[in-house]
Design an enzyme around this catalytic site. Structure first.
Site, PDB file in Angstrom:
ATOM      1  N   CYS A 189      55.675   1.257  16.247  1.00 37.02           N
ATOM      2  CA  CYS A 189      55.440  -0.100  15.744  1.00 37.02           C
ATOM      3  C   CYS A 189      54.402  -0.032  14.620  1.00 37.02           C
ATOM      4  O   CYS A 189      54.493  -0.736  13.613  1.00 37.02           O
ATOM      5  CB  CYS A 189      54.902  -1.010  16.845  1.00 37.02           C
ATOM      6  SG  CYS A 189      55.896  -1.065  18.331  1.00 37.02           S
ATOM      7  N   HIS A 193      53.284  -1.828  10.976  1.00 39.76           N
ATOM      8  CA  HIS A 193      52.427  -2.974  11.304  1.00 39.76           C
ATOM      9  C   HIS A 193      50.963  -2.632  11.538  1.00 39.76           C
ATOM     10  O   HIS A 193      50.323  -3.231  12.398  1.00 39.76           O
ATOM     11  CB  HIS A 193      52.978  -3.697  12.535  1.00 39.76           C
ATOM     12  CG  HIS A 193      54.301  -4.364  12.302  1.00 39.76           C
ATOM     13  ND1 HIS A 193      54.435  -5.470  11.497  1.00 39.76           N
ATOM     14  CD2 HIS A 193      55.549  -4.076  12.743  1.00 39.76           C
ATOM     15  CE1 HIS A 193      55.711  -5.852  11.475  1.00 39.76           C
ATOM     16  NE2 HIS A 193      56.412  -5.010  12.220  1.00 39.76           N
ATOM     17  N   ARG A 237      62.732 -10.882  19.093  1.00 38.63           N
ATOM     18  CA  ARG A 237      61.956 -10.282  18.001  1.00 38.63           C
ATOM     19  C   ARG A 237      61.651  -8.808  18.303  1.00 38.63           C
ATOM     20  O   ARG A 237      61.772  -7.937  17.448  1.00 38.63           O
ATOM     21  CB  ARG A 237      60.683 -11.105  17.782  1.00 38.63           C
ATOM     22  CG  ARG A 237      59.697 -10.658  16.719  1.00 38.63           C
ATOM     23  CD  ARG A 237      60.275 -10.595  15.321  1.00 38.63           C
ATOM     24  NE  ARG A 237      61.041  -9.373  15.113  1.00 38.63           N
ATOM     25  CZ  ARG A 237      61.782  -9.104  14.039  1.00 38.63           C
ATOM     26  NH1 ARG A 237      61.888  -9.997  13.071  1.00 38.63           N
ATOM     27  NH2 ARG A 237      62.443  -7.981  13.917  1.00 38.63           N
ATOM     28  N   CYS A 241      63.152  -5.379  16.424  1.00 37.01           N
ATOM     29  CA  CYS A 241      62.213  -4.370  15.899  1.00 37.01           C
ATOM     30  C   CYS A 241      62.610  -2.988  16.411  1.00 37.01           C
ATOM     31  O   CYS A 241      62.646  -2.026  15.645  1.00 37.01           O
ATOM     32  CB  CYS A 241      60.784  -4.681  16.312  1.00 37.01           C
ATOM     33  SG  CYS A 241      59.934  -5.788  15.177  1.00 37.01           S
TER      34      CYS A 241
END
Lengths: 280, 206
Positions: A189, A193, A237, A241
């Site tokens: 992730c 991010h 969501r 991802c």
């Protein structure tokens, strides 16, 4: 359908500009006219939002579903405890995920809704989670329920508890998952991010390792997704991802996804919840 | 106490790993949960959750592993370098026009991609390349004028091919995928991307 198409076309451009103002200019050295045009686009977008977010249609459907007796037990969800006591919906989403003694688990909104549908309404769990995300003509009950519940936390401060040992465990697991690199692209992730001001193509990426970045994302999801003409939940969501991370698919409402949501919620804790949002 | 203080000092100075025993147990637990909570879908099988030595080291040390030791940068980068398959014909430059198409194409390797369908290079997702494409990402550095500023020497050609084939051979914990190593792109596709970056006629250099 017509509503969806019109909104889709005009909002797409405006949303891109709103998300990444510079992206709407021809290059780094944008002229004054271009900047003015960008500001106008953003204003137009804000007006459109003020006019109404299509998420409202899902909220209404979800509210009706919440209050209608359903399932083998012909019960409503008005006895469902989302953490603030049976039937309390107002402000409940802002205090999730949290530990629930009856299930012995930390649950996010969606896994909790599933528990209520199974335990109160007598529905079959496998059937409830078989198709959690709407597509084309198929509309998901869970997404509508999510829209209703999150809408009842608009303006409420995000403050999920971090007291129970299992809540701390979920937060730590989510944080660890956030950094876990794997798959054919070696992505975690954090790859996308964990820095400010980054984007994929023109889509800006929130830095979820900061309070501000996490707040921006967490406070505006779940959201109506214009490009898909669908209301999308937080589990959706996370699911999408992972798809783009080139991972296999996570189970709906599973421990690892709930842990990731716990991590994000804690990072955003203290900010007002502003959803349901609207996204490109 | 002394030993802890020394470990903390070494860890603080970046001379030794900072992972602890607890970390190892927590990592193991995470992998167990992943295996239980994920299911395969389309081409995305569960073995994707298993980390190789590079992924494991970069995760464990938060993308900043020590140089020495079995999980260190030096050994792993050397292993990754040795795993690069260099073109048998010794040529690195393909067709930049194909390269531009590949750079635009963001498909590949997701559970919605079909088995056997060729993947794209995903380049514009993270990099600026040709100036006329305004929709570019910023996770990686701008590659506009990549060849113009570096020249087109055999060394630069080889480095560029190697970097796309296996970026981890040059910078162990880089965000950039290993397109050749993981079989995402073919040798011919990588040559086309090298051409996009280095050919003097490519829009990247004009």
């Amino acid at each position: 359908m017509r509503f969806r198409r019109v909104i889709g076309q005009s909002l797409m451009a405006a949303l891109l500009c709103a998300a990444v103002p510079l992206a709407c200019a021809q290059d780094g050295a944008a002229t004054k006219e271009e900047k003015d045009a960008t500001i106008q686009e953003i204003e137009r977008y804000r007006e459109m939002i003020a006019d109404g977010n299509p998420a409202e249609l899902y909220e209404l459907r979800g509210e009706e579903m919440w209050k209608t007796p359903r399932g083998p037990k012909k019960a409503t969800l008005q006895g469902c405890d989302l953490g603030l006591g049976p039937g309390v919906v107002k402000g409940a989403y802002a205090k999730l995920p949290r530990f629930f003694a009856d299930t012995g688990k930390v649950q996010d909104l969606e896994s909790r809704l599933v528990s209520c549908m199974v335990n109160l309404q007598g529905m079959n769990e496998a059937e409830v989670i078989a198709r959690p995300f709407g597509q084309d003509a198929y509309k998901s009950d869970l997404e509508a329920l999510v829209a209703y519940v999150v809408g009842q936390s608009k303006g409420v401060t995000i403050a999920p508890p971090l007291e129970h040992a299992k809540e701390k465990e979920a937060y730590a697991l989510g944080k660890r998952m956030f950094l876990y690199r794997a798959g054919p692209y070696d992505f975690s992730c954090a790859t996308c991010h964990s820095e400010n001001g980054r984007r994929i193509r023109l889509q800006d990426l929130p830095n979820l390792t900061t309070h501000i970045g996490a707040s921006r994302a967490y406070a505006t999801w779940p959201a109506y997704r214009v490009s898909q003409g669908e209301f999308r939940s937080m589990q959706w969501r996370m699911n999408d991802c992972f798809r783009q991370q080139r991972f296999p698919e996570p189970g709906y409402g599973s421990e690892v996804v709930t842990a990731l949501i716990s991590y994000l919620a804690q990072m955003a804790s203290g900010s007002p919840y502003e959803g349901p949002g609207i996204k490109r | 106490m002394k030993r802890h203080a020394l470990a903390a000092l070494l860890c603080g100075l970046g001379l030794a790993g900072c992972a602890t025993m607890d970390d190892g147990a927590a990592e193991k637990r995470l992998v167990e949960i992943l295996k239980r909570d994920f299911h395969e879908k389309g081409i995305a099988k569960l073995d994707r959750l298993d980390q190789d030595a590079v992924q494991q080291s970069c995760t464990k040390f938060n993308n900043n592993p020590p140089h020495g030791g079995p999980g260190g940068i030096d050994r792993l980068e050397a292993e990754q370098m040795a795993a690069i398959k260099w073109p048998a014909d010794g040529k690195f430059i393909g067709d930049w026009k194909n390269g531009e198409k590949l750079a635009q194409d963001g498909r590949g390797m997701t559970w919605t991609d079909k088995a056997g369908a060729p993947a794209g290079g995903n380049c514009y997702n993270c990099h600026q390349l040709a100036p006329k494409e305004l929709s570019f990402g910023t996770i990686g550095p701008s590659l506009y004028h990549y060849g113009k500023s570096r020249g087109n020497s055999p060394e630069v050609q080889k480095y560029t091919f190697g970097k796309i084939f296996n970026a981890k051979a040059y910078n162990l914990c880089t965000n950039m995928p290993r397109f050749g190593y993981h079989g995402v792109l073919t040798e011919a596709q990588i040559k086309d991307l090298v051409a996009l970056l280095l050919d003097p006629a490519s829009p990247v250099n004009n």
